[in-house]
Scaffold this motif. Sequence first.
Motif, mmCIF file in Angstrom:
data_model
loop_
_atom_site.group_PDB
_atom_site.id
_atom_site.type_symbol
_atom_site.label_atom_id
_atom_site.label_comp_id
_atom_site.label_asym_id
_atom_site.label_seq_id
_atom_site.Cartn_x
_atom_site.Cartn_y
_atom_site.Cartn_z
ATOM 1 N N PRO A 28 -6.183 2.644 9.759
ATOM 2 C CA PRO A 28 -4.957 2.528 8.955
ATOM 3 C C PRO A 28 -4.823 1.198 8.228
ATOM 4 O O PRO A 28 -4.591 1.157 7.014
ATOM 5 N N GLY A 51 0.144 4.140 -2.474
ATOM 6 C CA GLY A 51 -0.182 5.465 -1.953
ATOM 7 C C GLY A 51 0.739 6.540 -2.484
ATOM 8 O O GLY A 51 0.295 7.655 -2.804
ATOM 9 N N GLU A 52 2.028 6.221 -2.595
ATOM 10 C CA GLU A 52 2.978 7.200 -3.129
ATOM 11 C C GLU A 52 2.714 7.462 -4.605
ATOM 12 O O GLU A 52 2.688 8.621 -5.049
ATOM 13 N N LEU A 63 -0.670 9.189 -0.054
ATOM 14 C CA LEU A 63 -0.017 8.871 1.213
ATOM 15 C C LEU A 63 1.282 9.641 1.298
ATOM 16 O O LEU A 63 2.176 9.472 0.457
ATOM 17 N N HIS A 117 0.802 -1.220 0.000
ATOM 18 C CA HIS A 117 0.000 0.000 0.000
ATOM 19 C C HIS A 117 0.834 1.270 0.000
ATOM 20 O O HIS A 117 0.398 2.307 -0.508
ATOM 21 N N TRP A 118 2.039 1.227 0.593
ATOM 22 C CA TRP A 118 2.819 2.457 0.623
ATOM 23 C C TRP A 118 3.315 2.828 -0.779
ATOM 24 O O TRP A 118 3.406 4.010 -1.099
ATOM 25 N N GLY A 153 -6.976 10.136 -0.740
ATOM 26 C CA GLY A 153 -6.696 9.296 0.424
ATOM 27 C C GLY A 153 -7.422 9.791 1.657
ATOM 28 O O GLY A 153 -8.017 9.016 2.409
ATOM 29 N N GLY A 206 4.753 2.080 6.007
ATOM 30 C CA GLY A 206 3.435 2.545 5.595
ATOM 31 C C GLY A 206 2.511 2.809 6.756
ATOM 32 O O GLY A 206 2.847 3.535 7.699
ATOM 33 N N LEU A 207 1.323 2.180 6.693
ATOM 34 C CA LEU A 207 0.293 2.372 7.708
ATOM 35 C C LEU A 207 0.204 1.200 8.678
ATOM 36 O O LEU A 207 -0.765 1.091 9.437
ATOM 37 N N PRO A 251 1.405 9.369 9.850
ATOM 38 C CA PRO A 251 1.219 9.511 8.401
ATOM 39 C C PRO A 251 0.237 10.618 8.049
ATOM 40 O O PRO A 251 -0.620 11.004 8.847
ATOM 41 N N LEU A 253 -2.524 11.668 4.976
ATOM 42 C CA LEU A 253 -3.278 11.283 3.790
ATOM 43 C C LEU A 253 -3.651 12.550 3.031
ATOM 44 O O LEU A 253 -4.100 13.529 3.627
#
Length: 426
Positions: free
Chosen positions: A390, A144-145, A150, A140-141, A170, A274-275, A164, A166
Motif C-alpha cells: 500500500p 487515485g480518484e 483507487l 495519492h488518494w 491500479g 488513502g492507503l 481499499p 484498486l
Amino acid sequence: MLDIKRLRDDRDGVVAALDRRGDSFGETIDRALALDARRRDALTEVNDLKARRNAVSREVGTRKRAGEDADDLIAEMREVGDAIDALDAAAKEAETSLHDLLLHIPNTPLDEVPAGGEEANRVVGDGGAEPAFDFTPKPHWELGEDLGILDLPGGARVSGSGFPVLRGAGARLQRGLINFFLDRHVERNGYTEVRIPYLVHRSAMTGTGQLPKFAEDSYHIERDDLWLIPTAEVPVTNLESESLLEADRIPLHLTACSPCFRREAGAAGKDTRGLLRVHQFDKVELVRYERPEESRAALEDLTRQAEELLTDLGLRWRRVLLAGGDLGFSSALTFDLEVWAPGVESWLEVSSCSVFTDYQARRAGLRFRPAPGEKPEYVHTLNGSALALPRTVAALLETHQEADGSVRIPEVLQPWVGMDRIAVAS
C-alpha cells in the motif's frame, strides 16, 4: 522465547538489556526464576524418592524370598508413590506457569540497539533523489480518484473502512509490483518462492510471537481456532516448526506474497487517509533461517535487497535503526525502511527488516544440526518486507506524478505492468 538457562546464568544482564525497551522486567524475570527453582526442586525430590522406592522394592523382594513380613515397606512404598505423584503434579504446574510467563517476555535487544522510544530512532542510511516538481504534488488518494484506480468508497461498502479497492490500472500496477518483487528475489537473490495458507493454528502465531501478546490486534475465527495471518512471516517461519534440519539445509531463504490482516490499523489517531493505514494489504515477505554466527550479516544482506527495490523504483528512501522502545516484541534488532511521499510530505514505512536471534526458534522448535553427529542448535530467524504494497504504491504514485495528473511507471517496472504511464481515460 528466552532461554531459562540464560536467565539463571545472567539475570542482571538480561534485565539490563530488556530495560532498553523502556519497561522494567526485573520482577517478571525473578518470578520466572522462582518458578524454575520450584520445578527443579520438585524434580530433584522426585528423583530422590524414586531412588528410595527402588531400594525399598528390592528390600521387599529380599524379605519375601526369606519368608519375612514386608507390610511396613509396602506401606512406605505407597506413601512414596503418593509423594512422587504430588511432586510430579507440582513440577508440571510450575513448568506450565513458567512456559506461559516466558511467552510474555520480549526478546533482548542486541547491543547496538539504542535505548529509548521512537524519538531515539536513528537514520543510518539513505538513497534515491528527492523528487522535484514545478507544480504542487497531489496526495495519492486524490491522484487515485482522478485516475479512477483507487476506490475507497467501494471497499467501505463491502467491508468497512481500511479495506481499499484498486481498479483497472491500479490493480494491474499492484500485481506488476508483486511479480517484480517475487521474480527479483527468486532470480537474483536466490530465494525459494512458497505459496502459504492465510489461516494458521494458534501454535504458529505463538511461534513467531504474535500470541499471546497481540491477540486483540489479530483476526480470529473462534469456531476453528484459526487466525488470519498478520504477515506471511507467520506461516513461512513455522513451515519447519518442531523440526531438526540437517546442516545442508541451512541457510534456508524463502519468499512469499500474501494478504495481511491487522485489526490495529488506524489506532491511536494515526493517519488513515488513502492507503496509509489499512486493515488488509498485500506484502511480499522474505524469511531466512541462518546459522547463529551469520545472522547479523544476513540482516544486512536482507535489508540491502529491500533497499535495491526502492532505488530501482526511483523512490527516495532512508534506513532507520529502531530504538529499544520501538522494537517489535520478538525482534533483537530492526531496520525500518521509509520512503518519501511528496504528496503527503511524509516518510512512510514500507519495510521492516529484523533479526530475531533464537527467540522465535525456541518458541517454534526450529533446530538444526551444525554438522553430522554434532549437537543440535536453534537456528536464527530473520524476516523483512520486500516490499509492503500500500505505501509503496502511494509513494510511487506521488513521486512519479505529472502536472497533467498522469503517473509515470518506472522503466524497470514496465515489463511487469505492460504500460509506461497511467493516465486519465479520455
